[in-house]
Design an enzyme around this catalytic site. Sequence first.
Site: not given
Length: 385
Positions: A127-128, A133, A159, A341, A365, A368
């Site tokens: 798709l991208t 995107g 991909i 640490g 996908e 955020s």
Amino acid sequence: MNMDFDLPEDVVAVRDMARKFAADYIAPNARAWDAEMAFPDELIQKLGELGFMGALIPTEYGGSGLGYLHFSAIIEELAVHCGATALMVAAHNGLAGAHIKLAANEEQKKRYLPSLASGEYLGAWCLTEPGCGSDAANMSTLAVKDGKHWVINGAKQFITSGVRAGVFVVICMTEPDKRAKGISTFLVERGNPGLKIGPKEDKFGMRGSDTVPLTFEDCRVPDSAMCGEYNKGFQHAMKVLERGRITIGTLATGLARGAMECALAYAKERKTFGKPLIEHQAIQFMLADMAMDVDAARLLVRRAAVKMDETGEANFEAAACKLFASEIATRHCLNAIQIAGGYGYTKDMPMERLMRDAKLCEIGEGSSQIQRMVIARHVLSKANL
Ligand SMILES: Cc1cc2nc3c(=O)[nH]c(=O)nc-3n(C[C@H](O)[C@H](O)[C@H](O)COP(=O)(O)OP(=O)(O)OC[C@H]3O[C@@H](n4cnc5c(N)ncnc54)[C@H](O)[C@@H]3O)c2cc1C
């Protein structure tokens, strides 16, 4: 109302199978796959034998015929030890396989699904593009009709599994003036002379899973390669992404759990100021936050998975589980490094790899920001939540 939070026995059985395989085979090898930026063929063969490569593929096409609740249990267990393995299985089933299952005709399903289910070859979902995107409908890869063929020109970017894929699910513009309503999907087979597979990206994380650019130069496919109805490609792609977000949510949950388990084991062994780290309350509080967030992420994933299995839709639930799980995964993988640490900052411990893997879950996908847009649309459309 009686709400049961225990997994059904058959889901527990699949989960335990995945847990054992991940601990016995993936855990000892994940560091090397990350360094080498590659998986051995043996991994895919073993995942195929376990039925995981065809987890979501119906049994009549050689798959395991599982739903999203089962699949999320598998992906979480794989991700505890290796995000890249989980991503490869998730993209194969949840993107390429899911699109074919959702949109393809019977002949196409018979041609491709059995080989995807066995792991004979991988599926890649395309798709991208280099220029788009998040706003995928702004794509420029164009398919033009030429007699009984379509000719595809353009490029796809990032991909997953492009190096090994036997079939590429390629989403193209067919009527650019119509934007999202002028997009169709084509199944392009490996070896098509018009398909060029570029070099692997040298990525921050998810390194075992290959990610490549693709170029289409007068790539000719027959009419029969159209997957789903003409100009319905974008609609199908959005449905596929809705499903895919559940798998990324569970993948992120697994990464956070993996980091928490490593941090807990380390905190029991390491002593500072005369006592084990685990006895310092500041460390206990970090572990408490991790345990709470992993549990909350898993509950969000299971709610989305059950809704998807029962109704075929989970737009808000899928976005919410992906957003929450991917953000807590990055945060708690970093916290796990903090608990270990200086040792946590080295490649001798898995936390830094899990953290690098986790960051992808906030990007792929639908980032955020895109999940917040989906959730906000849901909030604005409801009078009462
Ligand atoms: C390892 C990996 C594997 C992948 N696998 C696949 C695959 O198999 N198939 C496939 O098709 N794609 C794949 N992708 C692509 C992935 O889905 C995209 O990277 C993702 O959708 C984001 O698109 P972009 O990178 O073009 O970022 P852009 O869309 O350019 O966004 C850049 C940043 O801006 C933010 N942003 C964008 N628009 C808005 C807005 N309106 N408001 C606020 N913020 C905004 C985004 O959240 C992001 O943080 C993969 C990517 C990676 C890294």
